[in-house]
Design an enzyme around this catalytic site. Sequence first.
Site, PDB file in Angstrom:
ATOM      1  N   CYS A  15       1.066  -1.275   0.109  1.00 10.15           N
ATOM      2  CA  CYS A  15       0.020  -0.006  -0.046  1.00 10.15           C
ATOM      3  C   CYS A  15       0.945   1.162   0.027  1.00 10.15           C
ATOM      4  CB  CYS A  15      -0.726  -0.031   0.923  1.00 10.15           C
ATOM      5  SG  CYS A  15      -2.416   0.975   1.080  1.00 10.15           S
ATOM      6  N   HIS A  58      -3.717  -5.576   1.076  1.00 12.95           N
ATOM      7  CA  HIS A  58      -3.248  -5.943   2.237  1.00 12.95           C
ATOM      8  C   HIS A  58      -3.762  -7.296   2.597  1.00 12.95           C
ATOM      9  CE1 HIS A  58      -2.381  -1.960   3.968  1.00 12.95           C
ATOM     10  NE2 HIS A  58      -3.348  -1.329   3.268  1.00 12.95           N
TER      11      HIS A  58
END
Length: 486
Positions: free
Chosen positions: A332, A427
Amino acid sequence: MAALMIQGCGSDVGKSVLVAGLCRLFANRGLTVRPFKPQNMSNNAAVTADGGEIGRAQALQAVACRTPPTVDMNPVLLKPQSDVGAQLVVRGQMAGTWKARGYQERKAALLDTVLESFRKLEAESDLVIVEGAGSPAEINLRAGDIANMGFAIAADVPVVLVGDIDRGHVIAALVGAHAVLDDADRAMVRGFLINKFRGDPSLFQDGRAEIVRRTGWPDLGMAPWLAAARRLPAEDAVVLDRAVGADGRKVRIVVPMLSRIANFDEFDALRSEPDVEFAFVPPGTPLPGDADLVILPGTKATLADLAFFRAQGWDIDLAAHVRRGGRVLGVCGGYQMLGKRLSDLDGVESIPDTVEGLGLLDVETVMTGDKTLRPVSGHLAGGAPFAGYEMHVGRTTGAQRPMLTFDDGVTDGAVSADGRVRGAYVHGLFDQGQARAALLAELGAVSNGVDQDIRIDQALDEIAAVLEQAFDIPALAALAGLEISS
């Protein structure tokens, strides 16, 4: 409807774990249970199936209830972006960035939203177990409170106060809370619990009796130190100093501890691997020269944490790591940092700016005002399946070699030409056994192959079984408005 609120004498006294354990306990008794936290502050968040985000603890508590997480379980979430400001998330969606003082002055306006979400959960369940935030004894924050007694009184939910004996001064903490609460708030507390006791419980019988004598609150039980709680995802950054020993381990994986690190629980599965020595690297400490893999984690403030990364000298350490043939993974915000350039022209995170990235991936990122929130699944380049979630602002372009392919054919992430540096927005890549095994195999490690959700589910059942013996469950149920057998 039946409801009970667990508040604490402070942060990290174990409220989240106790609520999760009680949720599983009552769910195991056949009740329909829902978790609820009016207001949370954390950068560890989870994506809900309805496209929102809530605190990680409430997502875990939903798992304990054996129900999908929804935005109503945590209607107000604050995600710190600086020492004095945070992103405000209401019912799962961004609602602006607030300074601390401004939020304190306006939070009371969110009470109606909080109560609406609570009533929805009440209507669909036999029992709602509510978690407070911080401590009700922080009476300087009482005006406009929606997280503790302000909510309890508005929703007419009885409160049980938790003290953490592992910290010491638990008698003073509970008796002190009784002393500083005003009469109306004090009357909402219907009993107390002691948490994290080590040793012979009979040695604290006199202490518990003294708390009862000084407060008049019933003693509802004392939980021992819950070893299984270490297998649960943590929400607070205070756990980041937990290290994994190196004896007999084949590979070393490290994560630099960024100032606004987010969703760090996604590395929990690595801690359970027998071949992996895992550690967070604190500020002021260089990245170790013998690491096999350096993971740049997610962050709530990418540009600010890129500057923080450089201020620690970690950019120099990382470049040396790559020259030695080491591997790098960006997740991310960490993925965004690995690119050539990051632009925040509209000031989405803070002051409008454009900065050079670490230049290890041939991609560029532009911060955008909209936020991507969704569960995803697909496969790694080698074919191993994964499931995870996206939670980010920003759009990254330029990837020639994607790291992931989603089930719908869309690709994500980038891989360097030599395959040693990669990054992606997703994630949770380490949670599934097959994906984790494939990623570790590239380092020469053999995985145990256990899915993280299995380990979590087993831990919840273990905690529920301990609480069944440690607490007066019929008394807790009666306070909530339920009648159950012992």
